[in-house]
Design an enzyme around this catalytic site. Structure first.
Site, PDB file in Angstrom:
ATOM      1  N   SER A   1      -3.448   1.238  14.331  1.00 54.67           N
ATOM      2  CA  SER A   1      -4.104   2.337  15.018  1.00 54.67           C
ATOM      3  C   SER A   1      -4.424   2.710  16.191  1.00 54.67           C
ATOM      4  CB  SER A   1      -5.378   2.768  13.931  1.00 54.67           C
ATOM      5  OG  SER A   1      -5.975   3.988  14.425  1.00 54.67           O
TER       6      SER A   1
ATOM      7  N   ASP B   1      -4.388  -6.761  -4.823  1.00 58.12           N
ATOM      8  CA  ASP B   1      -5.756  -6.395  -4.406  1.00 58.12           C
ATOM      9  C   ASP B   1      -5.790  -7.108  -2.852  1.00 58.12           C
ATOM     10  OD1 ASP B   1      -8.270  -5.715  -3.363  1.00 58.12           O
ATOM     11  OD2 ASP B   1      -9.414  -5.796  -5.116  1.00 58.12           O
ATOM     12  N   LEU B   2      -5.581  -6.626  -1.853  1.00 56.92           N
ATOM     13  CA  LEU B   2      -5.497  -7.496  -0.529  1.00 56.92           C
ATOM     14  C   LEU B   2      -6.938  -8.022  -0.158  1.00 56.92           C
ATOM     15  CD1 LEU B   2      -3.139  -5.197   1.313  1.00 56.92           C
ATOM     16  CD2 LEU B   2      -2.777  -7.720   0.923  1.00 56.92           C
TER      17      LEU B   2
ATOM     18  N   ILE C   1       1.692   6.794   3.839  1.00 60.28           N
ATOM     19  CA  ILE C   1       2.729   6.564   4.923  1.00 60.28           C
ATOM     20  C   ILE C   1       3.586   5.594   4.432  1.00 60.28           C
ATOM     21  CG2 ILE C   1       3.390   5.535   7.230  1.00 60.28           C
ATOM     22  CD1 ILE C   1       0.386   6.267   8.226  1.00 60.28           C
TER      23      ILE C   1
ATOM     24  N   GLY D   1       0.618  -1.168  -0.012  1.00 55.38           N
ATOM     25  CA  GLY D   1      -0.054  -0.296   0.048  1.00 55.38           C
ATOM     26  C   GLY D   1       0.790   1.252   0.013  1.00 55.38           C
ATOM     27  N   ALA D   2       2.025   1.336  -0.885  1.00 61.40           N
ATOM     28  CA  ALA D   2       2.839   2.618  -0.727  1.00 61.40           C
ATOM     29  C   ALA D   2       2.515   3.514  -1.901  1.00 61.40           C
ATOM     30  CB  ALA D   2       4.416   2.185  -0.743  1.00 61.40           C
TER      31      ALA D   2
ATOM     32  N   TYR E   1     -23.608  -3.212  11.869  1.00 56.71           N
ATOM     33  CA  TYR E   1     -22.275  -2.519  11.177  1.00 56.71           C
ATOM     34  C   TYR E   1     -22.384  -1.011  11.381  1.00 56.71           C
ATOM     35  CZ  TYR E   1     -18.882  -0.542   7.968  1.00 56.71           C
ATOM     36  OH  TYR E   1     -17.913  -0.032   7.431  1.00 56.71           O
TER      37      TYR E   1
END
Length: 323
Positions: free
Chosen positions: A165, A84-85, A36, A30-31, A186
């Site tokens: 997080s 694509d995770l 980040i 995801g860079a 949800y």
């Protein structure tokens, strides 16, 4: 050894621990820019790593990052792997590409993620998308990359760093209803909180299984920054729902740590400490915040939850990983 705090910058961390990056291979998910992960990649480039491989969804967002790395040090090998995770087939395909390009991985930084999706969304396997992208996809990718991590572990040690997080405080893992009663239960922040708790539990489970083979794992809370695109879909009113959501889930108030916001440079520091500080493997599994190892709340580290999440993750993937 240098001691860093919440004001530390990524540049400072890399300067102190440059020897821990030199000649090593880093895989970062995801860079794409701005993120980040992209900041971490370019900062690492100043310390002469052998290879930086970025696994991300969109090549166009990564091309400029790879260009930046080449401008800093053209001798660094750079690789892009599309993934694509939230798609397990995509993760399996990407893992094969990564292993072919990087048969030894010294540090895997799982930084990709999504946050507080307003609408209940399922991935193609039927898993809520935040849990899928933030945890399940990384669980699968990490385990599929284990041959390369173990190869490094047998040499100088290997590390897996999961970006979590402080939002993990919002919700324990919902083992009795992890998919939110098909959406009926949800809400965006509970979804995010559960996935961030999973990042920590996974770090604890991975270290337990593989520390004796030289592979350790940590989870890092990088802090908050408004320049990345993670929360670009959210408003101030959306963020105001965090505390009442935690109160409803846990009976506790949510309090943001200080400094509340960090610069793009500061937002990388804690993860770079986890990736480079030679003292961290001996303290792992660990949770880091403001560049320090701190103890997470019990729901993110208790042994029963660690094992239950590992087994649930295997069940969702239809594959067991034994070490």
């Amino acid at each position: 050894m240098a001691v860093f705090d919440g004001a530390a910058t990524g540049e400072q961390v890399v300067e102190v621990f440059a020897s821990q990056a030199k000649g090593r291979t880093f895989v970062i998910t995801g860079a794409g820019k701005p993120s980040i992960g992209s900041q971490i990649a370019t900062l690492l480039a100043s310390a002469s790593p052998a290879h930086i491989l970025i696994a991300s969804r969109t090549a166009s967002k990564v091309d400029s990052v790879l260009d930046d790395i080449k401008q800093i040090d053209p001798s660094i090998k750079t690789t892009f792997a599309q993934v694509d995770l939230s798609d397990h087939d995509s993760v399996r395909h990407a893992a094969k590409e990564i292993l072919a390009a990087a048969p030894k991985i010294d540090v895997l930084i799982n930084s990709a993620g999504v946050m507080a999706l307003k609408e209940y969304t399922l991935d193609k396997q039927g898993i809520e998308l935040q849990l899928s992208s933030n945890h399940v996809g990384h669980f699968l990718l990490t385990n599929l990359l284990m041959p390369a991590l173990l190869a490094a572990g047998a040499d100088n040690g290997a590390r897996v760093v999961n970006l979590t997080s402080s939002a993990y405080l919002i919700s324990p893992f919902r083992f009795d209803d992890w998919n939110y009663s098909a959406g009926a239960a949800y809400d965006p922040w509970t979804g995010y909180g559960q996935s961030k708790t999973a990042n920590i539990l996974f770090a604890f489970g991975l270290t337990k299984r593989l520390q004796h083979r030289g592979v350790t794992s940590t989870a890092t809370h990088p802090g908050y920054n408004t320049d990345t695109q993670l929360g670009s879909h959210l408003t101030v009113d959306d963020y105001s729902a965090i505390s009442p959501t935690r109160k409803r889930n846990t009976g506790k108030e949510f309090v943001f740590e200080e400094p509340r916001f960090k610069s793009l440079s500061q937002i990388t520091a804690t993860t770079l400490v986890a990736a480079l500080d030679p003292d961290i493997p001996g303290q792992s599994p660990a949770f880091l915040q403001n560049s320090q190892v701190v103890e997470p709340e019990a729901h993110a580290r208790d042994a029963e939850s660690v094992e239950k999440l590992w087994k649930l993750s295997e069940k969702l993937l239809g594959q067991e990983f034994s070490y």
